[in-house]
Design an enzyme around this catalytic site. Structure first.
Site, PDB file in Angstrom:
ATOM      1  N   TYR A   2     -14.788 -11.552   0.472  1.00  0.00           N
ATOM      2  CA  TYR A   2     -15.466 -10.268   0.222  1.00  0.00           C
ATOM      3  C   TYR A   2     -16.804 -10.470  -0.475  1.00  0.00           C
ATOM      4  CZ  TYR A   2     -11.574  -7.466   1.828  1.00  0.00           C
ATOM      5  OH  TYR A   2     -10.630  -6.873   2.620  1.00  0.00           O
ATOM      6  N   ARG A  12      -3.150   6.678   1.426  1.00  0.00           N
ATOM      7  CA  ARG A  12      -3.657   7.905   2.052  1.00  0.00           C
ATOM      8  C   ARG A  12      -2.703   8.573   3.025  1.00  0.00           C
ATOM      9  NH1 ARG A  12      -8.951   4.972   3.738  1.00  0.00           N
ATOM     10  NH2 ARG A  12      -7.355   3.374   3.666  1.00  0.00           N
ATOM     11  N   ARG A  20      -6.606  12.349  -4.763  1.00  0.00           N
ATOM     12  CA  ARG A  20      -7.900  11.818  -4.289  1.00  0.00           C
ATOM     13  C   ARG A  20      -8.911  12.917  -3.980  1.00  0.00           C
ATOM     14  NH1 ARG A  20     -11.155   9.691  -3.061  1.00  0.00           N
ATOM     15  NH2 ARG A  20     -11.219   8.321  -1.268  1.00  0.00           N
ATOM     16  N   ASP A  58      -6.972  -2.224  -7.138  1.00  0.00           N
ATOM     17  CA  ASP A  58      -7.483  -2.872  -5.930  1.00  0.00           C
ATOM     18  C   ASP A  58      -7.824  -4.319  -6.242  1.00  0.00           C
ATOM     19  OD1 ASP A  58      -8.366  -1.945  -3.071  1.00  0.00           O
ATOM     20  OD2 ASP A  58      -9.756  -3.496  -3.734  1.00  0.00           O
ATOM     21  N   ARG A 102       0.825  -1.222   0.000  1.00  0.00           N
ATOM     22  CA  ARG A 102       0.000   0.000   0.000  1.00  0.00           C
ATOM     23  C   ARG A 102       0.856   1.267   0.000  1.00  0.00           C
ATOM     24  NH1 ARG A 102      -5.629  -0.310   1.887  1.00  0.00           N
ATOM     25  NH2 ARG A 102      -6.312  -2.377   1.286  1.00  0.00           N
TER      26      ARG A 102
HETATM   27  O1  CP3 Z   1       0.045  -1.473  -2.591  1.00  0.00           O
HETATM   28  C1  CP3 Z   1      -0.289  -0.534  -3.310  1.00  0.00           C
HETATM   29  O2  CP3 Z   1       0.090   0.650  -3.117  1.00  0.00           O
HETATM   30  C2  CP3 Z   1      -1.120  -0.810  -4.543  1.00  0.00           C
HETATM   31  C3  CP3 Z   1      -2.526  -0.556  -4.436  1.00  0.00           C
HETATM   32  C4  CP3 Z   1      -3.413  -1.460  -3.607  1.00  0.00           C
HETATM   33  C5  CP3 Z   1      -4.601  -0.968  -3.002  1.00  0.00           C
HETATM   34  N1  CP3 Z   1      -5.276  -2.019  -2.469  1.00  0.00           N
HETATM   35  C6  CP3 Z   1      -5.027   0.434  -3.004  1.00  0.00           C
HETATM   36  C7  CP3 Z   1      -6.099   0.869  -2.098  1.00  0.00           C
HETATM   37  C8  CP3 Z   1      -3.352  -2.819  -3.355  1.00  0.00           C
HETATM   38  C9  CP3 Z   1      -2.269  -3.829  -3.714  1.00  0.00           C
HETATM   39  C10 CP3 Z   1      -4.550  -3.164  -2.634  1.00  0.00           C
HETATM   40  C11 CP3 Z   1      -4.891  -4.542  -2.233  1.00  0.00           C
HETATM   41  C12 CP3 Z   1      -6.053  -4.766  -1.386  1.00  0.00           C
HETATM   42  N2  CP3 Z   1      -7.274  -4.163  -1.443  1.00  0.00           N
HETATM   43  C13 CP3 Z   1      -6.128  -5.788  -0.413  1.00  0.00           C
HETATM   44  C14 CP3 Z   1      -5.039  -6.779  -0.098  1.00  0.00           C
HETATM   45  C15 CP3 Z   1      -3.995  -6.208   0.773  1.00  0.00           C
HETATM   46  C16 CP3 Z   1      -4.421  -5.977   2.182  1.00  0.00           C
HETATM   47  O3  CP3 Z   1      -4.393  -4.809   2.584  1.00  0.00           O
HETATM   48  O4  CP3 Z   1      -4.746  -6.939   2.872  1.00  0.00           O
HETATM   49  C17 CP3 Z   1      -7.404  -5.733   0.167  1.00  0.00           C
HETATM   50  C18 CP3 Z   1      -7.925  -6.623   1.252  1.00  0.00           C
HETATM   51  C19 CP3 Z   1      -8.122  -4.713  -0.501  1.00  0.00           C
HETATM   52  C20 CP3 Z   1      -9.554  -4.324  -0.286  1.00  0.00           C
HETATM   53  C21 CP3 Z   1      -9.690  -2.938   0.136  1.00  0.00           C
HETATM   54  N3  CP3 Z   1      -9.363  -1.845  -0.633  1.00  0.00           N
HETATM   55  C22 CP3 Z   1     -10.214  -2.470   1.348  1.00  0.00           C
HETATM   56  C23 CP3 Z   1     -10.683  -3.366   2.478  1.00  0.00           C
HETATM   57  C24 CP3 Z   1     -10.188  -1.080   1.291  1.00  0.00           C
HETATM   58  C25 CP3 Z   1     -10.797  -0.126   2.268  1.00  0.00           C
HETATM   59  C26 CP3 Z   1     -10.074  -0.131   3.556  1.00  0.00           C
HETATM   60  C27 CP3 Z   1      -9.070   0.945   3.517  1.00  0.00           C
HETATM   61  O5  CP3 Z   1      -7.903   0.701   3.838  1.00  0.00           O
HETATM   62  O6  CP3 Z   1      -9.511   2.067   3.197  1.00  0.00           O
HETATM   63  C28 CP3 Z   1      -9.596  -0.698   0.063  1.00  0.00           C
HETATM   64  C29 CP3 Z   1      -9.369   0.683  -0.434  1.00  0.00           C
HETATM   65  C30 CP3 Z   1      -8.019   1.013  -0.972  1.00  0.00           C
HETATM   66  N4  CP3 Z   1      -7.248   0.212  -1.770  1.00  0.00           N
HETATM   67  C31 CP3 Z   1      -7.351   2.255  -0.785  1.00  0.00           C
HETATM   68  C32 CP3 Z   1      -6.148   2.171  -1.501  1.00  0.00           C
HETATM   69  C33 CP3 Z   1      -5.111   3.239  -1.657  1.00  0.00           C
HETATM   70  C34 CP3 Z   1      -7.897   3.458  -0.042  1.00  0.00           C
HETATM   71  C35 CP3 Z   1      -8.913   4.100  -0.914  1.00  0.00           C
HETATM   72  C36 CP3 Z   1      -8.971   5.583  -0.779  1.00  0.00           C
HETATM   73  O7  CP3 Z   1      -8.116   6.274  -1.364  1.00  0.00           O
HETATM   74  O8  CP3 Z   1      -9.901   6.052  -0.116  1.00  0.00           O
END
Ligand code: CP3
Length: 346
Positions: A154, A32, A41, A77, A28
Site C-alpha cells: 500500500y 457495509r 457510517r 484498519d 470484515r
Molecule cells: O474484520 C473486521 O470487521 C474488522 C475491521 C477491518 C476493516 N479492515 C474495516 C474496514 C479489518 C480487519 C480490515 C483489514 C483490512 N483493511 C485489510 C486486510 C483484509 C483484507 O480485506 O484483505 C485491507 C487490505 C484493508 C485496507 C482497506 N480498508 C481497503 C482496501 C479498504 C477499501 C476497500 C473497501 O472494501 O472499501 C478499506 C476500508 C474498510 N476497512 C472498510 C471497513 C469496514 C470500509 C470503509 C467504509 O465504511 O466505507
C-alpha cells in the site's frame, strides 16, 4: 460482575483442543453489508469511526449481537498505524485508500518513523480496553495488523493496485531498500501487536492480503521472512497468533516452519488437504468463497456444510470466509451462514 473464565470454542480451536461445535467469525464482519453499520457510517466518516473508541466499540459489537459469531474483531484498519510513521491515509468514498506521500525512494523510506503505539495510536488501545469491558467475557476479542509486505505494498503503490508495479520494482531493482522498508515495518507491526495484547487482545491476526502476488522465492524473502521476525518479537503470553494469507495455495509448503498457531486460507486452497498436512501442527481457519453468500439462504447453508465436511472433525478448525465479506452481501444470508455452522454436527 466478571464472569467465570469461560471456555471459548474459538480459543479452544485456535489451540487445537476439541470443541462441542465448530466456532466461526467472519473477516470484515462489521462492515457495509450491515444496515446497522451503514447507520453509524451515515453520521461519521470511516477514519473518524476508527479513531473514536466509543464508536469503534459499538461497531465491533454489532456482529456479536446480530449474528452471534464466536469472536469479536477490533474495528479498525490495517492502514491506521501508517499515519504516525509519516504517511497520510485517506479513504475516497467508494474508491479505496489513498496514501500520501507514496513511499518509493531511499529518502521516502528513511523519513519513515517508528513510534510507541500508546502515543501514536492511543485510540486503538483504548478501543481494545473498552471492547473487552463491554464484552465481559462473552466472546474473545481478536486484535490485528497488516503483515509488513502487505503494508509496504500500500505504501509503495499509494493505494490499491492491479499490477503492483511500484512495490515489485522496489523489490527487484533495490532489494536493499526493500529490506530497509520491511525492517521498519517489522518493528512497527510487532510493537503494535504487543500493545494490543497488553491492552487485552485475546488473539491476534496478521493479514497478508498481498503476499500471494509474489513468486515463491520472493514471497519467502520479502513477505514470509518479515512475518517470522514479527512473530519472534511478540510477547504472546498464550495469545494465539493467526496468519492469514490471501491467494497463497501455491505457497503452502512455506507455511510448515512458520511459528503461528492458526493459518487462515482462502477458497482457492484445498482445505481437506491443508488440514491433513499443515493441520497436523496448526489450526486452520477458512475458507468459504465470500461470493457464495450472494446465493439464496439454502445454497449458502449447503455451501457452508460442504466446507465443514471438507475441513473434517479433527480438533483445530475455525470456520471463516476465505476473504472479507463483501458489501453487497444480503444480511439474511450472513444470518443463515452462522446458523448453518452453529447447527452443524459431525
Ligand atoms: O474484520 C473486521 O470487521 C474488522 C475491521 C477491518 C476493516 N479492515 C474495516 C474496514 C479489518 C480487519 C480490515 C483489514 C483490512 N483493511 C485489510 C486486510 C483484509 C483484507 O480485506 O484483505 C485491507 C487490505 C484493508 C485496507 C482497506 N480498508 C481497503 C482496501 C479498504 C477499501 C476497500 C473497501 O472494501 O472499501 C478499506 C476500508 C474498510 N476497512 C472498510 C471497513 C469496514 C470500509 C470503509 C467504509 O465504511 O466505507
Amino acid at each position: 460482575m466478571t464472569r467465570n473464565p469461560a471456555i471459548h470454542p474459538f480459543l479452544e480451536a485456535c489451540n487445537r483442543r476439541p470443541v462441542p461445535r465448530v466456532p466461526l467469525w467472519i473477516m470484515r464482519q462489521a462492515g457495509r453489508y450491515m444496515p446497522q453499520y451503514q447507520e453509524v457510517r451515515g453520521k461519521v466518516d470511516f477514519l473518524t469511526l476508527c479513531r473514536t473508541p466509543e464508536l469503534a466499540t459499538r461497531v465491533t459489537l454489532l456482529p456479536i449481537e446480530l449474528l452471534k459469531v464466536d469472536a469479536a474483531i477490533l474495528f479498525s484498519d490495517i492502514l491506521i498505524p501508517l499515519e504516525p510513521m509519516g504517511v497520510h491515509v485517506a479513504f475516497a468514498e467508494g474508491e479505496g485508500p489513498v496514501l500520501d506521500p507514496a513511499v518509493r525512494s531511499e529518502k521516502d523510506i528513511r523519513a519513515l518513523r517508528s513510534f510507541d503505539p500508546r502515543e501514536g495510536v492511543p485510540f486503538v488501545m483504548e478501543a481494545v480496553r473498552m471492547i473487552r469491558r463491554e464484552l465481559d467475557g462473552k466472546v474473545p476479542l481478536i486484535g490485528f495488523s497488516g503483515a509488513p509486505f502487505t503494508l509496504a505494498t500500500y505504501m509503495a503503490e499509494g493505494g490499491t493496485s492491479k499490477s503492483f508495479h511500484h512495490i515489485k520494482t522496489l523489490l527487484f531493482a533495490r532489494p536493499d531498500l526493500a529490506d530497509l522498508l520491511l525492517d521498519k515495518l517489522v518493528t512497527v507491526v510487532a510493537d503494535y501487536l504487543n500493545a494490543q495484547i497488553a491492552a487485552g487482545a485475546q488473539a491476534v491476526q496478521i493479514f497478508d492480503t498481498w503476499g500471494g502476488i509474489l513468486a515463491g522465492p520472493d514471497y519467502e524473502r520479502f513477505a514470509l521472512s518479515p512475518v517470522k521476525k514479527v512473530i519472534a518479537r511478540l510477547e504472546r503470553k498464550g495469545v494465539p497468533v493467526i496468519y492469514y494469507l490471501n491467494n497463497g495455495a501455491y505457497l503452502a509448503s512455506f507455511m510448515e516452519h512458520l511459528d503461528c498457531d492458526v493459518l487462515g486460507i482462502d477458497w482457492r486452497q484445498d482445505i481437506r488437504l491443508t488440514r491433513r498436512t499443515l493441520g497436523k501442527k496448526k489450526a486452520i481457519q477458512g475458507n468459504m468463497d465470500p461470493v457464495a453468500l450472494f446465493a439464496d439462504p439454502g445454497t449458502v447453508q449447503a455451501k457452508a456444510c460442504e466446507v465443514l465436511r471438507a475441513a473434517g472433525p479433527e480438533p483445530g478448525y475455525i470456520f471463516n470466509l476465505g476473504h472479507g465479506i463483501l458489501p453487497q452481501t444480503p444480511m439474511e444470508n450472513a444470518v443463515a451462514l452462522v446458523e448453518a455452522v452453529h447447527s452443524f454436527r459431525y
